[in-house]
Design an enzyme around this catalytic site. Structure first.
Site, short mmCIF file in Angstrom:
data_model
loop_
_atom_site.label_atom_id
_atom_site.label_comp_id
_atom_site.label_asym_id
_atom_site.label_seq_id
_atom_site.Cartn_x
_atom_site.Cartn_y
_atom_site.Cartn_z
N GLY A 10 0.83 -1.22 0.00
CA GLY A 10 0.00 0.00 0.00
C GLY A 10 0.86 1.26 0.00
N ILE A 12 1.59 3.86 2.31
CA ILE A 12 2.59 4.09 3.37
C ILE A 12 3.44 2.83 3.56
CG2 ILE A 12 2.96 4.89 5.74
CD1 ILE A 12 0.06 6.00 5.63
N SER A 34 -6.07 -6.06 -2.16
CA SER A 34 -7.43 -5.53 -2.29
C SER A 34 -7.41 -4.04 -2.65
CB SER A 34 -8.22 -5.74 -1.00
OG SER A 34 -7.58 -5.07 0.07
N ASP A 58 -4.80 -13.09 3.13
CA ASP A 58 -5.87 -12.24 3.65
C ASP A 58 -5.90 -12.43 5.16
OD1 ASP A 58 -8.30 -11.08 4.41
OD2 ASP A 58 -9.08 -11.37 2.37
N PHE A 81 0.11 -2.29 8.67
CA PHE A 81 -0.61 -1.26 7.90
C PHE A 81 -1.94 -1.77 7.36
CE2 PHE A 81 3.89 -0.09 7.20
CZ PHE A 81 3.85 1.24 7.56
N SER A 125 -4.00 7.18 13.72
CA SER A 125 -4.32 8.39 12.95
C SER A 125 -4.65 9.54 13.89
CB SER A 125 -5.54 8.08 12.08
OG SER A 125 -6.10 9.27 11.57
N TYR A 150 -14.51 3.98 10.67
CA TYR A 150 -13.06 3.94 10.39
C TYR A 150 -12.28 4.51 11.57
CZ TYR A 150 -8.61 5.93 9.07
OH TYR A 150 -7.30 6.30 9.09
N LYS A 154 -9.52 2.76 14.63
CA LYS A 154 -8.18 3.20 15.08
C LYS A 154 -8.16 3.32 16.60
CE LYS A 154 -6.36 3.15 11.11
NZ LYS A 154 -5.41 2.07 10.82
N ASN A 179 -1.51 14.03 7.86
CA ASN A 179 -1.98 13.75 6.50
C ASN A 179 -0.83 13.37 5.57
OD1 ASN A 179 -4.11 15.35 7.84
ND2 ASN A 179 -5.12 15.23 5.86
N ASN A 199 -9.19 11.97 -0.83
CA ASN A 199 -8.21 12.83 -0.15
C ASN A 199 -7.76 13.96 -1.06
OD1 ASN A 199 -7.25 9.79 1.18
ND2 ASN A 199 -7.87 11.46 2.51
N GLY A 297 -18.26 15.87 8.80
CA GLY A 297 -17.26 15.12 9.57
C GLY A 297 -15.88 15.76 9.56
C1 UD1 Z 1 -9.10 11.94 5.99
C2 UD1 Z 1 -10.00 11.31 6.99
C3 UD1 Z 1 -9.17 10.84 8.13
C4 UD1 Z 1 -8.16 9.82 7.63
C5 UD1 Z 1 -7.34 10.42 6.51
C6 UD1 Z 1 -6.55 9.30 5.86
C7 UD1 Z 1 -12.20 12.40 6.73
C8 UD1 Z 1 -13.20 13.27 7.37
N1 UD1 Z 1 -11.03 12.24 7.42
O1 UD1 Z 1 -8.43 13.04 6.61
O2 UD1 Z 1 -9.99 10.24 9.12
O3 UD1 Z 1 -7.32 9.42 8.68
O4 UD1 Z 1 -8.17 11.00 5.52
O5 UD1 Z 1 -5.77 9.79 4.83
O6 UD1 Z 1 -12.40 11.89 5.67
N2 UD1 Z 1 -10.62 18.55 0.80
C9 UD1 Z 1 -11.21 19.37 -0.17
N3 UD1 Z 1 -11.57 18.82 -1.35
C10 UD1 Z 1 -11.38 17.50 -1.63
C11 UD1 Z 1 -10.77 16.68 -0.66
C12 UD1 Z 1 -10.41 17.24 0.55
O7 UD1 Z 1 -11.39 20.58 0.08
O8 UD1 Z 1 -11.76 17.07 -2.74
C13 UD1 Z 1 -10.20 19.15 2.08
C14 UD1 Z 1 -10.88 18.51 3.28
O9 UD1 Z 1 -12.10 19.14 3.56
C15 UD1 Z 1 -9.81 18.73 4.37
C16 UD1 Z 1 -8.50 18.67 3.59
O10 UD1 Z 1 -8.83 18.91 2.23
O11 UD1 Z 1 -9.95 20.00 4.93
C17 UD1 Z 1 -7.80 17.33 3.71
O12 UD1 Z 1 -8.74 16.32 3.35
P1 UD1 Z 1 -8.32 14.79 3.22
O13 UD1 Z 1 -7.13 14.68 2.34
O14 UD1 Z 1 -9.54 14.01 2.84
O15 UD1 Z 1 -7.83 14.39 4.67
P2 UD1 Z 1 -8.60 14.49 6.07
O16 UD1 Z 1 -10.04 14.77 5.92
O17 UD1 Z 1 -7.83 15.42 6.94
#
Ligand code: UD1
Length: 346
Positions: A10, A12, A34, A58, A81, A125, A150, A154, A179, A199, A297
């Site tokens: 994966g 990381i 997967s 698995d 992981f 996390s 999720y 953790k 992140n 993400n 969230g």
């Molecule tokens: C997310 C998860 C977190 C997890 C981590 C794993 C949620 C609420 N949290 O973290 O539990 O441990 O991923 O990598 O899903 N953003 C945008 N537009 C996008 C995507 C993201 O504006 O299309 C913003 C989000 O609102 C946030 C920031 O970018 O403010 C980072 O988002 P993301 O990369 O999804 O990470 P987290 O939400 O911090």
């Protein structure tokens, strides 16, 4: 010494296998493919000149886990992981997450607790902190009620490990990631999200390459300087190195508690708009984006107090946000076969 890395193909995991092999460890990877590709093995070999051992197992199959440990009795440490990580999917299918993330952990620990000595590193996390009341977040900040299954896996995972360590030979380090972004500078390995990325950074690079029309910025009415949410983006290679140091700390018996917890972040918060600006600077191109409503969230801000990792673990993030974004962009271009437009080569 031989290290088992579950989920080692994966994002990381693969970067950690590289750092382990660079430090001279032998590695056995368990991965059920997967959410990863077998080609990652070749990428790892291209960087380190060594292919790790690989077992397509698995971990939800308890018998396979038992058989593996019978066969490989010489495992000195485990970095775990293998887990599912999509927040939205976990809300829709919680039992999948409890099975994938909790059952597998239990089966591994059942084997490890039989050993005279067991060294275990767990992928946790910063999600366990929820919206912390103070920034930067120290390891002493209270764990808050999880906002998703999720996140709950953790928290429960941390508790299971702590309970088992109390009554067994297991010593563990819980690494609470902020992140993770970026790719190995060689761009032999990187992030391979399935489907539409949830993400921020993979969505940005896929937009820049033309796979997505535009990035939606989730909310510009947060109580932050520019109104967008703040996170601590850490280069995946820096994060991978923290695992090696954590393992070495256990091997050298430097741990002061049976279970230690470290934040792994840069200590610097960046807003979504700051990430976009940095990406535009690094790639010399404009990124199409629009502001939309907040994502359910999401917390307002989360960035790490890294003092404990710095002083106790002897670890510090080395790469800047720009370096991480640049590697993520080169990786995206490589994956899409467009190296000709790579900014480094222009
Ligand atoms: C997310 C998860 C977190 C997890 C981590 C794993 C949620 C609420 N949290 O973290 O539990 O441990 O991923 O990598 O899903 N953003 C945008 N537009 C996008 C995507 C993201 O504006 O299309 C913003 C989000 O609102 C946030 C920031 O970018 O403010 C980072 O988002 P993301 O990369 O999804 O990470 P987290 O939400 O911090």
């Amino acid at each position: 010494m031989k290290i088992l890395v579950t989920g080692g193909l994966g994002f990381i995991g693969s970067h950690t296998v590289v750092e382990l092999q660079n430090e001279g460890f032998d590695v056995v990877v368990i991965d059920n493919l997967s959410n990863s590709s077998i080609e990652v093995l070749q990428g790892i070999e291209n960087i380190t000149a060594k292919k790790p051992e690989f077992e397509n197992i698995d971990l939800r199959d308890k018998k396979s886990v038992q058989d593996f440990f019978k066969k490989c009795s010489d495992i000195s440490g485990v970095i775990h992981f293998a887990a599912s990580k999509a927040v939205g999917e976990s809300v829709e299918n919680p039992l999948l997450y409890y099975e994938n993330n909790i059952n597998t952990l239990v089966y591994l620990l059942q084997e490890l607790q039989q050993k005279e000595e067991a060294h275990f590193i767990f992928s946790s996390s910063c999600t366990v902190y929820g919206q912390a009341s103070a920034m930067p977040i120290t390891e002493n900040a209270p764990v808050q009620s999880a906002m998703s299954p999720y996140g709950n896996t953790k928290q429960i995972g941390e508790e299971i490990i702590t309970d088992v360590a109390k009554v067994s030979s297991v010593n563990a380090v819980l690494l609470r990631y902020f992140n993770p972004i970026g790719a190995h500078p060689s761009v032999e390995i990187g992030e391979l999200p399935l489907g539409v990325p949830q993400n921020l950074v993979p969505f940005i690079t896929q937009t820049a390459i033309g796979l997505r029309k535009e990035l939606s910025v989730f909310g510009d009415d947060y109580p932050t300087p520019d109104g967008t949410a703040i996170r601590d983006y850490i280069h995946v290679v820096d994060l991978a190195k923290a695992h090696v140091l954590a393992l070495q700390r256990l091997f050298e018996k430097k741990n002061t508690e049976k279970v230690e917890t470290f934040n792994v972040g840069t200590g610097k918060g960046s807003s979504v708009l700051e990430v976009i600006t940095a990406f535009e600077k690094v790639t010399s191109q404009k990124l199409a984006h629009k502001i939309v409503g907040r994502r359910e969230g999401d917390v307002v801000e989360a960035y790490a107090d890294t003092q404990k990792a710095n002083t106790v673990l002897g670890w510090k993030a080395q790469s800047s946000l720009e370096e991480a974004l640049e590697s993520a962009w080169r990786w995206e271009q490589k994956v899409r076969g467009k190296m000709a437009v790579c900014p480094k080569q222009n």
